[in-house]
Design a protein around this motif. Structure first.
Motif, mmCIF file in Angstrom:
data_model
loop_
_atom_site.group_PDB
_atom_site.id
_atom_site.type_symbol
_atom_site.label_atom_id
_atom_site.label_comp_id
_atom_site.label_asym_id
_atom_site.label_seq_id
_atom_site.Cartn_x
_atom_site.Cartn_y
_atom_site.Cartn_z
ATOM 1 N N PRO A 22 -27.617 14.745 32.211
ATOM 2 C CA PRO A 22 -28.070 16.028 32.757
ATOM 3 C C PRO A 22 -29.484 16.440 32.330
ATOM 4 O O PRO A 22 -29.985 15.999 31.289
ATOM 5 C CB PRO A 22 -27.022 17.020 32.221
ATOM 6 C CG PRO A 22 -25.791 16.216 32.027
ATOM 7 C CD PRO A 22 -26.278 14.871 31.569
ATOM 8 N N ILE A 81 -31.429 18.645 30.633
ATOM 9 C CA ILE A 81 -31.314 19.710 29.634
ATOM 10 C C ILE A 81 -32.036 19.336 28.338
ATOM 11 O O ILE A 81 -32.317 18.172 28.067
ATOM 12 C CB ILE A 81 -29.846 20.011 29.247
ATOM 13 C CG1 ILE A 81 -29.046 18.709 29.146
ATOM 14 C CG2 ILE A 81 -29.146 20.989 30.154
ATOM 15 C CD1 ILE A 81 -29.076 18.113 27.839
ATOM 16 N N LYS A 138 -31.769 22.155 17.131
ATOM 17 C CA LYS A 138 -31.567 22.054 15.673
ATOM 18 C C LYS A 138 -32.576 21.099 15.050
ATOM 19 O O LYS A 138 -33.132 21.345 13.990
ATOM 20 C CB LYS A 138 -30.154 21.522 15.365
ATOM 21 C CG LYS A 138 -29.047 22.464 15.748
ATOM 22 C CD LYS A 138 -28.768 23.476 14.654
ATOM 23 C CE LYS A 138 -27.761 24.512 15.114
ATOM 24 N NZ LYS A 138 -28.208 25.885 14.947
ATOM 25 N N MET A 164 -30.336 25.828 26.494
ATOM 26 C CA MET A 164 -29.429 25.845 25.358
ATOM 27 C C MET A 164 -30.104 26.321 24.080
ATOM 28 O O MET A 164 -29.711 25.938 22.978
ATOM 29 C CB MET A 164 -28.788 24.471 25.194
ATOM 30 C CG MET A 164 -27.898 24.135 26.394
ATOM 31 S SD MET A 164 -27.327 22.445 26.446
ATOM 32 C CE MET A 164 -26.273 22.507 27.926
ATOM 33 N N SER A 209 -30.852 19.830 24.625
ATOM 34 C CA SER A 209 -29.545 20.158 24.057
ATOM 35 C C SER A 209 -29.666 21.010 22.805
ATOM 36 O O SER A 209 -30.719 21.114 22.180
ATOM 37 C CB SER A 209 -28.800 18.871 23.704
ATOM 38 O OG SER A 209 -29.435 18.259 22.586
ATOM 39 N N ASN A 210 -28.548 21.570 22.459
ATOM 40 C CA ASN A 210 -28.406 22.291 21.210
ATOM 41 C C ASN A 210 -28.824 21.435 20.011
ATOM 42 O O ASN A 210 -29.483 21.925 19.091
ATOM 43 C CB ASN A 210 -26.936 22.697 21.097
ATOM 44 C CG ASN A 210 -26.703 23.680 19.987
ATOM 45 O OD1 ASN A 210 -26.793 23.308 18.827
ATOM 46 N ND2 ASN A 210 -26.444 24.929 20.315
ATOM 47 N N SER A 211 -28.493 20.147 20.045
ATOM 48 C CA SER A 211 -28.875 19.249 18.941
ATOM 49 C C SER A 211 -30.386 19.097 18.848
ATOM 50 O O SER A 211 -30.944 18.977 17.757
ATOM 51 C CB SER A 211 -28.272 17.863 19.130
ATOM 52 O OG SER A 211 -26.899 17.937 19.302
ATOM 53 N N TRP A 265 -29.444 11.051 20.877
ATOM 54 C CA TRP A 265 -29.182 10.277 22.086
ATOM 55 C C TRP A 265 -28.058 10.904 22.872
ATOM 56 O O TRP A 265 -27.159 11.473 22.267
ATOM 57 C CB TRP A 265 -28.837 8.837 21.710
ATOM 58 C CG TRP A 265 -30.012 8.107 21.168
ATOM 59 C CD1 TRP A 265 -31.306 8.552 21.065
ATOM 60 C CD2 TRP A 265 -30.016 6.785 20.611
ATOM 61 N NE1 TRP A 265 -32.092 7.593 20.474
ATOM 62 C CE2 TRP A 265 -31.341 6.513 20.194
ATOM 63 C CE3 TRP A 265 -29.042 5.806 20.432
ATOM 64 C CZ2 TRP A 265 -31.704 5.282 19.600
ATOM 65 C CZ3 TRP A 265 -29.396 4.600 19.847
ATOM 66 C CH2 TRP A 265 -30.712 4.345 19.446
ATOM 67 N N PRO A 266 -28.088 10.821 24.214
ATOM 68 C CA PRO A 266 -28.900 9.969 25.073
ATOM 69 C C PRO A 266 -30.356 10.410 25.266
ATOM 70 O O PRO A 266 -31.094 9.706 25.932
ATOM 71 C CB PRO A 266 -28.156 10.024 26.412
ATOM 72 C CG PRO A 266 -27.505 11.365 26.411
ATOM 73 C CD PRO A 266 -27.116 11.604 24.993
ATOM 74 N N GLU A 268 -31.108 22.239 34.100
ATOM 75 C CA GLU A 268 -29.785 22.697 34.532
ATOM 76 C C GLU A 268 -29.233 23.847 33.698
ATOM 77 O O GLU A 268 -28.438 24.652 34.164
ATOM 78 C CB GLU A 268 -28.777 21.541 34.481
ATOM 79 C CG GLU A 268 -28.989 20.530 35.574
ATOM 80 C CD GLU A 268 -28.088 19.321 35.410
ATOM 81 O OE1 GLU A 268 -26.863 19.490 35.217
ATOM 82 O OE2 GLU A 268 -28.605 18.189 35.455
ATOM 83 N N ALA A 269 -29.629 23.883 32.448
ATOM 84 C CA ALA A 269 -29.143 24.935 31.557
ATOM 85 C C ALA A 269 -30.136 25.090 30.418
ATOM 86 O O ALA A 269 -30.896 24.173 30.117
ATOM 87 C CB ALA A 269 -27.760 24.572 31.005
#
Lengths: 348, 348
Positions: free
Chosen positions: B199, B201, B208, B265, B203-205, B165-166, B262-263
């Protein structure tokens, strides 16, 4: 003099003067997940305490951006709001509040949190409270105001008429005479100038509300009236001192352009045409603290009180003093280090 | 073949093929206060009904931007979400959903409402329900997903791990063999690519999470894997056809630049290095419907299905068909007027 509301009366009703401290742009909860953030809030508590102890005001007006909701990642932002009013409450001083553009701004997730290997370390989800604690979407103006009023008998804030929503902090207070509690010495009008969850404006409906209200309580425009909201209107740009030309303005920092509301929908025209309006006080620009004359009234910035929010200019608070006999409205700025400046007589 | 989840099984488990319809960018609730808005939603219902009746898919994937939350001024946006899934539900077809950037975007108040003499005529506050009905702040991803799952036994959507989350719509589904329900023919991975309340994206999480999950269910990377999310990643820009050079892309509209996250990761690097990943399907760009090869996999846009959202390109839906023996993954686009185009074999 005293403000009376719902069977309550502020202190010193027999006094001939009434002193108000304006606390502007406190920005509690800014970067609330960092040590820096917590330190700013404790610095802001100190500024307020100093001002309150030096000035001993009868009333405090929180002039918006009490919290930085866009940095608050908990379900109930009123916890920060409550901290911001605590120095006033602890001294038994009554107060009222208006909303600024940060008070219900949606949370802004820092992009860099998402690139961290560890994920988002700052999100605490107490397992006992269930999933909802991990999910938040800000505390609405309505909730913030209801929480303030419910928890504080010293709060003179009001939830404005439903017809004006989403703007909420629209209400008026009467300052009554030291000798006749029915007689009004001044009226204070509070407006919600928007921002955060909706555009930065004072709407046409708010203008109508003011016209009706002022006609009702002060029909012949004889009693002086003072206005408070957060975001300066376009007119502040017109009177702003430029470069070395101070015009007739009084203040100590002139370090920014006026950041005005998105549109002007008639409030200034109505105010400038009404003889009893003496001054409009706003916050929002942390790098401005001037009062400038405009037609027959004054337009004044408060002084950045909080350590939260942009800018490193030293902190302080604008003070207003109303005298009953003879009537006068005076203002100055009290700084955190104790010194006073920028005194000006706005009406007599 | 069938998707199995929580003791439920999709229809035709004995069939050798499995057909999926992708409904992208429906944007229910757009300008929900106008007749125009209601008409768009009814048009979108018609598009979905035509596609479902012509294609008779086994499964539907709602590929984000199911609703335009930034236009929805009621407390519970799930009412619009529910309308969007209704053509699928009414036909007894199971489905799952991922979030787009509009699904929990904060409400955007049109500035012009505030200048109207009449105020904001569209705000209905049923007096019986109390003040809260007049105050709204959007429906969170978590609430939207919980409401969908609770109300619909046909929904195969899941709330992803709390640690992500989020971002919420992170989960996987297994397509099992027609002859051995334990044997996997394909895995479907769903990602929340963000936007709206946080954002845009992955995420890195989430990267993983994918690595751990895929290692767990498909350790030797033998079973084909297909990926679904809403916002294209940067890599889509790299492969996008330019001007008259189609490269090896197949599609019918090439009318926009790729609007990427936006990015980036790390998700694309992981996907392109994993042999079993066959394709990534996204929505978001209404003016793109191509599939382009990228290294050993395919990057594909869905087709704008909704009348809500920008763009007037004719509506349709991308269809995926998986065959078990021999394994193949084929895709084409079914238009509202019934015709088919852009068929391409993505894997065999």
């Amino acid at each position: 003099m005293a403000v009376r509301s719902d069977d309550r009366t502020t202190r010193r009703p027999e006094a001939n003067n009434f002193k108000i401290a304006l606390f502007a742009d406190l920005h509690f909860g800014e970067e609330s997940w960092t040590e820096w953030g917590r330190r700013q809030d404790s610095n802001s508590l100190r500024v307020m305490s100093i001002v309150l102890d030096k000035e001993q005001p009868d009333f405090v007006i929180y002039l918006g951006d009490v919290i930085t909701a866009n940095n608050i990642m908990i379900k109930n932002a009123s916890l920060y709001w409550d901290e911001a009013v605590s120095p006033t409450r602890d001294r038994g001083i009554p107060w009222s509040t208006v909303f600024g553009n940060h008070d219900d701004a949606p949370f802004e997730w820092p992009l860099e949190w998402f690139s961290q290997i560890t994920g988002i370390p700052q999100l605490h989800c107490p397992p006992s409270k269930g999933d909802e604690e991990c999910s938040f979407r800000g505390t609405t103006r309505l909730e913030l105001m209801k929480n303030e009023i419910r928890q504080n008998t010293l709060s003179y804030s009001k939830i404005g008429p439903k017809t004006l929503w989403p703007s909420v902090s629209n209400y008026l207070l009467k300052l009554s005479s030291s000798t006749d509690s029915e007689a009004a010495i001044a009226f204070f009008y509070f407006f919600d100038s928007g921002g955060g969850s909706y555009p930065q404006i004072i709407s046409n409906s708010q203008v109508k509300w003011f016209q009706n209200k002022s006609k009702e309580v002060n029909p012949d425009s004889r009693v002086p009236e003072i206005v408070f909201w957060h975001i300066p209107s376009e007119t502040f740009k017109k009177v702003a001192p430029k470069l070395d030309k101070l015009k007739n303005c009084i203040g100590s920092i002139f370090l920014e352009d006026v950041a005005a509301q998105e549109a002007e929908m008639g409030i200034m025209r109505v105010l400038e045409e009404r003889p009893s309006i003496k001054a409009v006080f706003v916050g929002h620009n942390h790098g401005l603290d001037w009062c400038c004359p405009y037609k027959k009234l004054w337009l004044c910035f408060a002084r950045h009180t909080g350590y939260g929010g942009y800018g490193k200019w030293s902190r302080g608070a604008r003070i207003l003093e109303i005298n009953e006999k003879p009537f006068s409205l005076k203002t100055w700025i009290r700084m955190e280090d104790g010194h006073l400046h920028s005194e000006v007589l706005l009406s007599s």
